[in-house]
Design a protein around this motif. Structure first.
Motif, PDB file in Angstrom:
ATOM      1  N   TYR A 233      -3.969   9.862  -3.149  1.00 34.54           N
ATOM      2  CA  TYR A 233      -4.362  10.584  -4.361  1.00 34.54           C
ATOM      3  C   TYR A 233      -4.727   9.537  -5.405  1.00 34.54           C
ATOM      4  O   TYR A 233      -3.866   8.914  -6.000  1.00 34.54           O
TER       5      TYR A 233
ATOM      6  N   CYS B 157     -11.943  16.092  -7.878  1.00 30.16           N
ATOM      7  CA  CYS B 157     -11.453  17.082  -8.853  1.00 30.16           C
ATOM      8  C   CYS B 157     -11.279  16.522 -10.250  1.00 30.16           C
ATOM      9  O   CYS B 157     -10.807  15.403 -10.425  1.00 30.16           O
TER      10      CYS B 157
ATOM     11  N   ALA C 109      -1.443  19.529  -9.054  1.00 31.79           N
ATOM     12  CA  ALA C 109      -2.660  18.952  -8.459  1.00 31.79           C
ATOM     13  C   ALA C 109      -2.320  18.191  -7.175  1.00 31.79           C
ATOM     14  O   ALA C 109      -3.042  18.271  -6.183  1.00 31.79           O
TER      15      ALA C 109
ATOM     16  N   ARG D 237       1.275  19.529 -14.428  1.00 31.86           N
ATOM     17  CA  ARG D 237      -0.133  19.421 -14.041  1.00 31.86           C
ATOM     18  C   ARG D 237      -0.310  18.457 -12.861  1.00 31.86           C
ATOM     19  O   ARG D 237      -1.042  18.747 -11.914  1.00 31.86           O
ATOM     20  N   ILE D 238       0.371  17.317 -12.939  1.00 36.01           N
ATOM     21  CA  ILE D 238       0.266  16.335 -11.847  1.00 36.01           C
ATOM     22  C   ILE D 238       0.909  16.908 -10.588  1.00 36.01           C
ATOM     23  O   ILE D 238       0.364  16.807  -9.486  1.00 36.01           O
TER      24      ILE D 238
ATOM     25  N   THR E 275      -8.366  13.157 -17.093  1.00 35.75           N
ATOM     26  CA  THR E 275      -8.053  12.439 -15.853  1.00 35.75           C
ATOM     27  C   THR E 275      -8.324  13.350 -14.656  1.00 35.75           C
ATOM     28  O   THR E 275      -7.998  14.535 -14.693  1.00 35.75           O
ATOM     29  N   GLY E 276      -8.910  12.794 -13.620  1.00 37.36           N
ATOM     30  CA  GLY E 276      -9.143  13.558 -12.392  1.00 37.36           C
ATOM     31  C   GLY E 276      -8.816  12.690 -11.196  1.00 37.36           C
ATOM     32  O   GLY E 276      -8.145  11.655 -11.335  1.00 37.36           O
ATOM     33  N   TYR E 277      -9.297  13.058 -10.022  1.00 36.64           N
ATOM     34  CA  TYR E 277      -8.945  12.270  -8.846  1.00 36.64           C
ATOM     35  C   TYR E 277      -9.913  12.473  -7.685  1.00 36.64           C
ATOM     36  O   TYR E 277     -10.637  13.468  -7.625  1.00 36.64           O
TER      37      TYR E 277
ATOM     38  N   ARG F   1     -14.001  21.067  -8.679  1.00 33.47           N
ATOM     39  CA  ARG F   1     -13.122  20.945  -7.509  1.00 33.47           C
ATOM     40  C   ARG F   1     -13.967  21.164  -6.264  1.00 33.47           C
ATOM     41  O   ARG F   1     -14.369  22.294  -5.955  1.00 33.47           O
TER      42      ARG F   1
ATOM     43  N   ARG G 199      -5.958   8.697  -8.731  1.00 31.33           N
ATOM     44  CA  ARG G 199      -6.213   9.215 -10.075  1.00 31.33           C
ATOM     45  C   ARG G 199      -7.202   8.289 -10.788  1.00 31.33           C
ATOM     46  O   ARG G 199      -7.143   7.081 -10.625  1.00 31.33           O
TER      47      ARG G 199
HETATM   48  C1  PML Z   1      -6.284  20.474 -13.413  1.00 35.45           C
HETATM   49  O1  PML Z   1      -5.564  20.360 -14.392  1.00 35.45           O
HETATM   50  O2  PML Z   1      -6.863  21.518 -13.154  1.00 35.45           O
HETATM   51  C2  PML Z   1      -6.493  19.308 -12.480  1.00 35.45           C
HETATM   52  C3  PML Z   1      -5.835  18.053 -12.938  1.00 35.45           C
HETATM   53  C4  PML Z   1      -6.151  16.903 -12.036  1.00 35.45           C
HETATM   54  C5  PML Z   1      -5.526  15.580 -12.408  1.00 35.45           C
HETATM   55  C6  PML Z   1      -4.039  15.578 -12.570  1.00 35.45           C
HETATM   56  C7  PML Z   1      -3.491  14.165 -12.704  1.00 35.45           C
HETATM   57  O3  PML Z   1      -3.184  13.525 -11.691  1.00 35.45           O
HETATM   58  O4  PML Z   1      -3.360  13.677 -13.833  1.00 35.45           O
END
Ligand code: PML
Ligand code: MG
Ligand code: MG
Ligand code: MG
Length: 258
Positions: free
Chosen positions: A210, A191, A173, A169-170, A200-202, A226, A212
Motif C-alpha cells: 500500500y 485511489c 482504505a 480513513r487509513i 493523500t491517495g495510494y 478508485r 501512500r
Molecule cells: C478515501 O478517503 O476515500 C480514500 C483515502 C485514501 C488514502 C488514505 C490514506 O492512506 O491516507
C-alpha cells in the motif's frame, strides 16, 4: 453460536435526494459487526455520514444483513508513505508504480485520459489491463467493495507497531486495498479521496504493498478516483462477486483475538 455471527453493516449518504433522484454522493461506509455491537456499529456509520466535508446529506440509508459465508482472514498490506512536493510529482509516481505493477504505459495513459468521466462515480471502476477499457457495467454506481473490516483493538496495535496514524480513513482504505489486492485478477489499485479536504491517495498491489502518496490532487477538489486495473475478462462475474460478497477481516499476524 449466535454470538460468533457477523453482520455486514452498510451506510450510504447523499445530498439533493437519493441517488435514484440524481442526488450527489456524500459518503459511504462498510463494517462488520456482531449482534451485540450493532448499536455502536450503526452509530459509527451514522457519525461518518453526518459529518462529511462533501456536505450535509439529506438522504441516508443504513442497513445490516447476516453473513452466512465463512469469513476470510487476511494480513494487511505493507504500508509505505511517499512524501511528494506537488500533485504533478505525486501523479508521476502513481504512473511509475502502475508501470512497475506490469501495466503498459499506453493503458495507464488511456485510464488517465478517461478519468474525468469516472470522477463522479461512487464505487470503483474496473479497467481491463489489455484494452484499457472499462469493463464493469455499473455505470455511475461503480462496484462497491463490501463485507470487510478490521477490529479496532487489532488495528490500533498494528498502527502503534508501525507508527502509522490511527485514522479510521487509513484503516478503511487499507482494509479495502488488502481485500482487493488479494484476488489474483487484481493487477493494481489507484485511489484518492473525493473528500475536498483530503489529498493523500495510494497505489496498491500485493507485491508493492500500500504505497501512500501525500499529494494527488489540490485541496478543494471533490473529484475522487478508485480504479482497479484487472485481468479478469473471462471471470468478470466471479471477480465482482468476490468484491461485493466475500466477507473479509483484516488481522495483524501475531494475533487470533477476533
Ligand atoms: C478515501 O478517503 O476515500 C480514500 C483515502 C485514501 C488514502 C488514505 C490514506 O492512506 O491516507
Ligand atoms: Mg469517501
Ligand atoms: Mg466513499
Ligand atoms: Mg469495527
Amino acid at each position: 453460536m449466535e454470538a460468533d455471527k457477523y453482520y455486514s453493516v452498510r451506510m450510504r449518504a447523499a445530498k439533493n435526494g437519493s441517488y435514484k433522484h440524481g442526488g450527489k454522493h456524500i459518503s459511504g461506509g462498510e463494517l462488520l459487526s456482531t449482534y451485540s455491537n450493532m448499536k455502536q456499529a450503526v452509530n459509527d456509520l451514522l457519525e461518518k455520514g453526518l459529518n462529511h466535508s462533501r456536505g450535509n446529506p439529506d438522504f441516508m440509508q443504513i442497513q445490516f444483513e447476516l453473513i452466512d459465508e465463512p469469513i476470510k482472514f487476511m494480513k494487511p498490506l505493507q504500508v509505505a508513505t511517499n512524501e511528494v512536493e506537488s500533485v504533478e510529482m505525486g501523479q508521476a509516481l502513481c504512473r511509475k508504480l502502475l508501470e512497475k505493477a506490469g501495466i503498459e504505459r499506453k493503458i495507464i495513459e488511456k485510464a488517465y485520459k478517461n478519468m474525468t468521466e469516472y470522477s463522479g462515480i461512487r464505487g470503483a471502476i474496473l479497467i481491463d489491463i489489455h484494452s484499457g477499457e472499462r469493463i464493469d457495467d455499473r455505470k455511475d454506481k461503480g462496484v462497491r467493495v463490501s463485507r470487510m473490516d478490521w477490529l479496532n483493538t487489532n488495528f490500533k496495535k498494528w498502527a502503534d507497531y508501525y507508527n502509522i496514524p490511527k485514522y479510521s480513513r487509513i484503516k478503511e482504505a487499507l482494509v479495502l486495498a488488502t481485500k482487493v489486492s488479494e484476488h489474483p485478477s487484481t493487477v493494481a489499485e489507484l485511489c484518492w479521496s473525493d473528500d475536498p479536504e483530503y489529498i493523500t491517495g495510494y497505489v496498491a498491489t500485493k507485491k508493492l504493498g500500500y504505497q501512500r502518496i501525500t499529494k494527488l490532487k489540490e485541496y478543494g477538489d471533490e473529484r475522487g478516483c478508485r480504479i482497479f486495473f484487472v485481468d479478469c475478462l473471462r471471470d468478470l462475474n466471479s471477480y465482482i462477486h468476490y468484491l461485493e460478497k466475500q466477507p473479509v477481516l483484516i488481522q495483524r499476524e501475531e494475533e487470533n483475538d477476533t
